[in-house]
Design a protein around this motif. Structure first.
Motif, PDB file in Angstrom:
ATOM      1  N   PRO A 535       3.908 -71.671  16.443  1.00  0.00           N
ATOM      2  CA  PRO A 535       5.085 -72.519  16.190  1.00  0.00           C
ATOM      3  C   PRO A 535       4.978 -73.251  14.860  1.00  0.00           C
ATOM      4  O   PRO A 535       3.881 -73.632  14.430  1.00  0.00           O
ATOM      5  N   ASN A 536       6.111 -73.439  14.201  1.00  0.00           N
ATOM      6  CA  ASN A 536       6.112 -74.112  12.900  1.00  0.00           C
ATOM      7  C   ASN A 536       5.582 -75.535  12.995  1.00  0.00           C
ATOM      8  O   ASN A 536       5.000 -76.059  12.046  1.00  0.00           O
ATOM      9  N   GLY A 537       5.788 -76.173  14.134  1.00  0.00           N
ATOM     10  CA  GLY A 537       5.303 -77.539  14.297  1.00  0.00           C
ATOM     11  C   GLY A 537       3.796 -77.647  14.329  1.00  0.00           C
ATOM     12  O   GLY A 537       3.253 -78.750  14.213  1.00  0.00           O
ATOM     13  N   LEU A 538       3.094 -76.525  14.472  1.00  0.00           N
ATOM     14  CA  LEU A 538       1.636 -76.527  14.514  1.00  0.00           C
ATOM     15  C   LEU A 538       1.042 -75.940  13.234  1.00  0.00           C
ATOM     16  O   LEU A 538      -0.133 -75.588  13.192  1.00  0.00           O
ATOM     17  N   LYS A 539       1.830 -75.823  12.195  1.00  0.00           N
ATOM     18  CA  LYS A 539       1.366 -75.307  10.911  1.00  0.00           C
ATOM     19  C   LYS A 539       1.359 -76.424   9.875  1.00  0.00           C
ATOM     20  O   LYS A 539       2.267 -77.252   9.840  1.00  0.00           O
ATOM     21  N   THR A 540       0.331 -76.442   9.032  1.00  0.00           N
ATOM     22  CA  THR A 540       0.253 -77.394   7.925  1.00  0.00           C
ATOM     23  C   THR A 540       1.108 -76.877   6.772  1.00  0.00           C
ATOM     24  O   THR A 540       0.889 -75.768   6.277  1.00  0.00           O
ATOM     25  N   ARG A 541       2.074 -77.651   6.365  1.00  0.00           N
ATOM     26  CA  ARG A 541       2.971 -77.211   5.310  1.00  0.00           C
ATOM     27  C   ARG A 541       2.256 -77.120   3.966  1.00  0.00           C
ATOM     28  O   ARG A 541       1.202 -77.689   3.760  1.00  0.00           O
ATOM     29  N   ARG A 542       2.886 -76.387   3.063  1.00  0.00           N
ATOM     30  CA  ARG A 542       2.323 -76.174   1.728  1.00  0.00           C
ATOM     31  C   ARG A 542       3.280 -76.687   0.668  1.00  0.00           C
ATOM     32  O   ARG A 542       4.501 -76.706   0.859  1.00  0.00           O
ATOM     33  N   ARG A 543       2.695 -77.089  -0.445  1.00  0.00           N
ATOM     34  CA  ARG A 543       3.500 -77.458  -1.607  1.00  0.00           C
ATOM     35  C   ARG A 543       3.940 -76.202  -2.351  1.00  0.00           C
ATOM     36  O   ARG A 543       3.357 -75.133  -2.195  1.00  0.00           O
ATOM     37  N   ALA A 544       4.951 -76.374  -3.190  1.00  0.00           N
ATOM     38  CA  ALA A 544       5.445 -75.285  -4.043  1.00  0.00           C
ATOM     39  C   ALA A 544       5.824 -74.063  -3.214  1.00  0.00           C
ATOM     40  O   ALA A 544       5.550 -72.919  -3.596  1.00  0.00           O
ATOM     41  N   ALA A 545       6.435 -74.297  -2.072  1.00  0.00           N
ATOM     42  CA  ALA A 545       6.950 -73.215  -1.228  1.00  0.00           C
ATOM     43  C   ALA A 545       5.857 -72.259  -0.793  1.00  0.00           C
ATOM     44  O   ALA A 545       6.096 -71.062  -0.584  1.00  0.00           O
ATOM     45  N   GLY A 546       4.640 -72.767  -0.648  1.00  0.00           N
ATOM     46  CA  GLY A 546       3.550 -71.927  -0.168  1.00  0.00           C
ATOM     47  C   GLY A 546       3.684 -71.635   1.314  1.00  0.00           C
ATOM     48  O   GLY A 546       4.415 -72.299   2.046  1.00  0.00           O
ATOM     49  N   GLU A 547       2.961 -70.626   1.757  1.00  0.00           N
ATOM     50  CA  GLU A 547       3.050 -70.188   3.149  1.00  0.00           C
ATOM     51  C   GLU A 547       1.832 -70.664   3.924  1.00  0.00           C
ATOM     52  O   GLU A 547       0.690 -70.400   3.523  1.00  0.00           O
ATOM     53  N   PRO A 548       2.029 -71.337   5.059  1.00  0.00           N
ATOM     54  CA  PRO A 548       0.890 -71.737   5.894  1.00  0.00           C
ATOM     55  C   PRO A 548       0.179 -70.517   6.476  1.00  0.00           C
ATOM     56  O   PRO A 548       0.753 -69.433   6.596  1.00  0.00           O
ATOM     57  N   LEU A 549      -1.074 -70.705   6.833  1.00  0.00           N
ATOM     58  CA  LEU A 549      -1.884 -69.658   7.440  1.00  0.00           C
ATOM     59  C   LEU A 549      -1.910 -68.400   6.574  1.00  0.00           C
ATOM     60  O   LEU A 549      -1.851 -67.270   7.067  1.00  0.00           O
ATOM     61  N   SER A 550      -1.976 -68.595   5.270  1.00  0.00           N
ATOM     62  CA  SER A 550      -2.019 -67.463   4.347  1.00  0.00           C
ATOM     63  C   SER A 550      -3.118 -67.711   3.324  1.00  0.00           C
ATOM     64  O   SER A 550      -3.798 -68.735   3.341  1.00  0.00           O
ATOM     65  N   THR A 551      -3.288 -66.757   2.420  1.00  0.00           N
ATOM     66  CA  THR A 551      -4.288 -66.870   1.365  1.00  0.00           C
ATOM     67  C   THR A 551      -3.622 -66.966  -0.004  1.00  0.00           C
ATOM     68  O   THR A 551      -4.096 -66.375  -0.980  1.00  0.00           O
ATOM     69  N   ASP A 552      -2.507 -67.707  -0.085  1.00  0.00           N
ATOM     70  CA  ASP A 552      -1.789 -67.784  -1.359  1.00  0.00           C
ATOM     71  C   ASP A 552      -2.265 -68.932  -2.245  1.00  0.00           C
ATOM     72  O   ASP A 552      -1.692 -69.172  -3.305  1.00  0.00           O
ATOM     73  N   LYS A 553      -3.283 -69.697  -1.810  1.00  0.00           N
ATOM     74  CA  LYS A 553      -3.893 -70.760  -2.616  1.00  0.00           C
ATOM     75  C   LYS A 553      -2.983 -71.954  -2.838  1.00  0.00           C
ATOM     76  O   LYS A 553      -3.293 -72.813  -3.651  1.00  0.00           O
ATOM     77  N   SER A 554      -1.873 -72.035  -2.161  1.00  0.00           N
ATOM     78  CA  SER A 554      -0.994 -73.183  -2.348  1.00  0.00           C
ATOM     79  C   SER A 554      -1.618 -74.433  -1.734  1.00  0.00           C
ATOM     80  O   SER A 554      -2.196 -74.376  -0.647  1.00  0.00           O
ATOM     81  N   PRO A 555      -1.523 -75.589  -2.408  1.00  0.00           N
ATOM     82  CA  PRO A 555      -2.125 -76.829  -1.882  1.00  0.00           C
ATOM     83  C   PRO A 555      -1.459 -77.285  -0.593  1.00  0.00           C
ATOM     84  O   PRO A 555      -0.299 -76.977  -0.301  1.00  0.00           O
ATOM     85  N   LEU A 556      -2.202 -78.037   0.189  1.00  0.00           N
ATOM     86  CA  LEU A 556      -1.694 -78.574   1.451  1.00  0.00           C
ATOM     87  C   LEU A 556      -0.675 -79.681   1.186  1.00  0.00           C
ATOM     88  O   LEU A 556      -0.803 -80.444   0.233  1.00  0.00           O
ATOM     89  N   ASP A 557       0.314 -79.766   2.057  1.00  0.00           N
ATOM     90  CA  ASP A 557       1.287 -80.849   2.024  1.00  0.00           C
ATOM     91  C   ASP A 557       1.081 -81.676   3.289  1.00  0.00           C
ATOM     92  O   ASP A 557       1.739 -81.464   4.308  1.00  0.00           O
ATOM     93  N   LEU A 558       0.146 -82.610   3.232  1.00  0.00           N
ATOM     94  CA  LEU A 558      -0.201 -83.410   4.398  1.00  0.00           C
ATOM     95  C   LEU A 558       0.888 -84.443   4.647  1.00  0.00           C
ATOM     96  O   LEU A 558       1.201 -85.256   3.779  1.00  0.00           O
ATOM     97  N   GLU A 559       1.462 -84.405   5.838  1.00  0.00           N
ATOM     98  CA  GLU A 559       2.539 -85.329   6.168  1.00  0.00           C
ATOM     99  C   GLU A 559       1.997 -86.747   6.310  1.00  0.00           C
ATOM    100  O   GLU A 559       1.016 -86.989   7.006  1.00  0.00           O
ATOM    101  N   LEU A 560       2.667 -87.661   5.669  1.00  0.00           N
ATOM    102  CA  LEU A 560       2.202 -89.047   5.669  1.00  0.00           C
ATOM    103  C   LEU A 560       2.391 -89.701   7.018  1.00  0.00           C
ATOM    104  O   LEU A 560       1.528 -90.484   7.462  1.00  0.00           O
TER     105      LEU A 560
END
Length: 789
Positions: A535-560
């Motif tokens: 589920p999307n609610g259990l994925k850590t979002r990414r900056r710059a439109a990166g994909e969670p649970l992938s190897t695209d090297k996009s930085p984490l977007d930690l929700e405040l």
């Protein structure tokens, strides 16, 4: 009119009497009744039948005395006179069956029809079975009778070793010392120890320098102490391990215990869902019998406190540690904090072996976590076996009875599947067989609906996309099941290939290696399917439109403003996915020089790149999390994920010094050193890991410099000019410690979780030593009992 009609009646009656008389006479004389006869002859007496047969009585037809009678012969029926047809009318049938019907259960017409249909179906099946048996018997020749013993005896047929459908030759592992004692233990080819052995042999041959154990592993408590409860350094012969209680200095006050127990609900509880918070608090409250007195002993409370002291003490930076002493593991080290509580818990559990309870099992699972944190991976594996047997004694591997309350049933399910997940990860990382067989378990997967979440822990509200705090447990279990299935199938396939090629390792045969790589490519689809189903609610979002649970090297977007428990679950689930994937791909990092074209090992080389991509992702995530917050600071498991990823990065750099992904891997190693230094402020093993990594990366840089300058690697000791050139070029391409998530890096993505089921000892397998048996040998392949690639 009426007069004429009546006048004819007497004449007609007389004619009828004359006809009947003539007919009877003709039959009496044996002549046809229609034949001419004397109309005035007397009528003969009709033959009388004593009793008509049953069939004629039913059909109301004339019967003769023949047996069978002419009517039964004509109708083809059985001619009998036994009175079986006496019941010919409804009144007689009622009178005959009334006494019996009063004693039989009454069946409705529909039930009677169903009974008859079932009976017919059963008869048809019996008939078919008999026909099959007759056919099989007719097709077999009768063998000659012999009393000589048959080669395939009954004992041989029942031998479970003969159930394998095809010949297999399993990949050999390694026997090495991993603890304070010099006794060797077995680790399979999937373990980090086997991988370190291959890497050590490659370095020794390339640099013509034997590698000692301390050059490959950081210091740990298991290399310093015989057990986590040892009061001082030394072997078991020198240490008297008793079950005595703590000293006055070790005893915690009630306020201190409350502090450490709160740490459990803030950290471990959201990912280790094996206890009910309300029931635990009620149990803890019952232990305080009187104000001003210490609480009564409890195995569960003691092990929870020990585990939280490990975490809490490691969260506090060490004071007074110098550069020389910060790598030493002593009695005050955070990895063995609370050891007297662990010791007392084990003493209390020894009295529950014969009659264990759910609380007993909870203690065993928490003890596994404590031992893994302290790097006593073999003790943890043994404790895990006891936990599996305890769960089976309690019947947790079976579906809970329907009579149980739903809250109790779901807790039993979570206990069983948490235990299964922990053992699966342990065995996959240590390369050893499992104790719990999934084929023998009927327990269904735990639920994660909103109603259950409120029943289990109301303080954790639901999140978006129908995600509750139980959703992590369900997704974690599904991920482990998928990875374990791929792991077993892959190693079975490797065993079949080794049997076909009569080898002991895949690294000497390029075709065999590529065959196994192709099989793994198919198997990894199950992990990819799991990733898309999270589920999307259990994925850590990414900056710059990166994909969670992938190897695209996009930085984490930690929700405040996301709850801490939800952020921790998201991170740990993604780290677990990456860590499992990295370990499945790592066997394809090869250090051999097998003659082969790049096209012949295309899949194998792709898997090696996938492995290093996952390792880079682990390092990048860890570096960002420790830099921007303290979510994982002080967690022993998090350090172990990073060490496992660092081994993959260093091994890839050594094996492929000129590969396109090598610069990215080299930069990730520098970031890994930053992570180790951050952890090193809290516990000694991390500071030691930073030193070990610096030593290994220096040697890797030598090989990179040599390969880039000469185009080939030669096993010669580096000259001073090479070292000078290496230092001069350091920084041009391979230096620069900083954030690993950069645009020019290769894709990456992998990680394991700190609390999610114990990936630490399972990801790293240990932080102990290899002991070369032939130190100084020029052929380092002789140092191991397995063939080097």
């Amino acid at each position: 009119m009426f007069s004429s009609f009546a006048a004819t009646l007497p004449d007609a009656a007389a004619a009828g009497r004359r006809k009947a008389k003539g007919s009877g006479k003709g039959k009496a004389n044996g002549q046809d009744a229609s034949s001419p006869s004397d109309p005035d002859a007397p009528r003969s007496k009709r033959i009388q039948v004593t009793r008509a047969c049953d069939s004629c009585r039913v059909h109301r037809s004339k019967c003769d005395n023949n047996q069978p009678c002419s009517n039964c012969q004509h109708r083809g029926e059985r001619c009998s006179n036994d009175g079986s047809s006496d019941i010919r009318t409804m009144p007689s049938a009622i009178r005959y069956t009334a006494p019996t019907l009063n004693t039989l259960p009454r069946l409705t017409p529909s039930r009677e029809i169903q009974r008859l249909r079932s009976h017919v179906h059963d008869l048809e099946q019996r008939l078919q079975q008999q026909q099959h048996r007759d056919t099989a018997t007719a097709s077999l020749a009768t063998p000659p009778v012999s009393f000589a013993p048959s080669p395939a005896s009954t004992a041989t047929k029942l031998d479970p070793r003969n159930e394998r459908p095809s010949p297999k030759k399993y990949w050999e592992g390694i026997y090495t010392s991993t603890a304070q004692c010099q006794q060797t233990q077995y680790y399979g080819p999937a373990s980090s120890f086997y991988y370190i052995g291959r890497m050590s042999s490659h370095l020794a041959i390339a640099l013509q320098q034997p590698h000692a154990d301390h050059h490959m592993q950081p210091n740990s408590a298991s290399r310093t102490f015989a057990t986590p409860t040892s009061p001082q350094r030394g072997s078991l012969d020198d240490v008297a391990v008793t079950a005595d209680g703590p000293t006055a200095a070790d005893t915690l006050t009630g306020t201190q215990e409350d502090y450490f127990l709160d740490l459990f609900w803030q950290s471990y509880h959201c990912v280790l869902q094996i206890m009910d918070e309300a029931e635990f608090r009620e149990h803890y409250k019952s232990l305080w019998v009187a104000p001003g007195k210490s609480r009564k002993p409890s195995a569960l409370v003691d092990i929870v406190l020990a585990l939280c002291m490990q975490y809490g003490v490691a969260f506090v930076p060490r004071s007074g540690a110098t550069t020389q002493t910060q790598v030493d593991v002593d009695g005050n080290d955070a990895t063995i904090a609370g050891r007297w509580l662990y010791r007392r818990s084990q003493t209390l559990l020894s009295a529950e072996l014969e009659s264990p309870s759910i609380m007993t099992l909870q203690c065993h699972i928490l003890a596994v976590y404590y031992l893994c944190n302290a790097s006593f991976q073999n003790m943890a594996h043994s404790t895990l076996a006891v936990a599996i047997r305890t769960a089976q004694i309690l019947g947790l591997h079976l579906e809970p009875p329907e009579s149980m309350p739903r809250k109790t049933k779901e807790l039993r399910k979570r206990l069983w599947w948490t235990l299964f997940a922990v053992e699966s990860k342990t065995c996959m990382k240590l390369g050893r067989p499992m104790s719990a067989q999934i084929s023998e378990a009927t327990c269904s997967l735990p639920a994660d609906d909103h109603e259950l979440a409120l029943l289990s822990r109301s303080s954790c509200a639901s999140s978006e996309d129908n995600v509750t705090w139980h959703t992590y447990n369900l997704q974690n279990t599904k991920l482990i099941l998928a990875a374990h299935t791929v792991y077993l199938a892959f190693h079975d396939r490797c065993a079949e290939v080794l049997a076909a090629t009569d080898g002991t390792t895949l690294y000497g045969d390029a075709q065999a290696l590529e065959t196994c790589a192709q099989f793994l490519s198919t198997g990894m689809e199950s992990l990819h399917s799991w990733r898309h189903g999270v589920p999307n609610g259990l994925k850590t979002r990414r900056r710059a439109a990166g994909e969670p649970l992938s190897t695209d090297k996009s930085p984490l977007d930690l929700e405040l403003y996301a709850p801490a428990w939800l952020q921790r679950q998201r991170l740990l689930l993604e780290l677990l996915y990456h860590n499992l994937s990295m370990n499945l791909y790592r066997p394809f990092i090869t250090f051999s020089t097998v003659p082969s074209s790049s096209s012949s090992l295309q899949l194998a080389q792709g898997h090696a790149i996938a492995c290093v991509d996952h390792a880079i992702a682990i390092t990048g995530m860890m570096h960002q999390i420790l830099t921007e917050g303290d979510m994982l600071r002080g967690w022993h498991e998090a350090f172990q994920w990073q060490w496992n990823a660092t081994l993959s990065l260093i091994g890839y750099t050594l094996a492929y010094p000129l590969a396109p992904s090598t610069p990215s891997a080299r930069r990730a190693i520098d970031s890994a050193i930053d992570v180790f230094e951050t952890f090193g402020r809290n516990f000694a093993i991390a500071a030691s890991a930073a030193n070990v990594t610096r030593d290994l990366v220096f040697k890797a840089d030598i090989l990179i410099f040599r390969a880039s300058g000469n185009g080939i690697m030669t096993p010669a000791t580096p000259s001073p000019s090479e070292l000078g050139g290496l230092q001069a070029n350091a920084g041009a391409e391979y230096t620069g410690q900083g954030a690993i998530f950069q645009a020019d890096m290769e894709p990456s993505g992998m990680f394991q979780n700190p609390l999610s089921g114990m990936d630490m000892a399972f990801t790293v397998d240990s932080f102990n030593s290899f002991e070369p048996m032939l130190a100084g040998s020029s052929n380092m392949a002789n140092l191991w009992n397995f063939s080097q690639d």
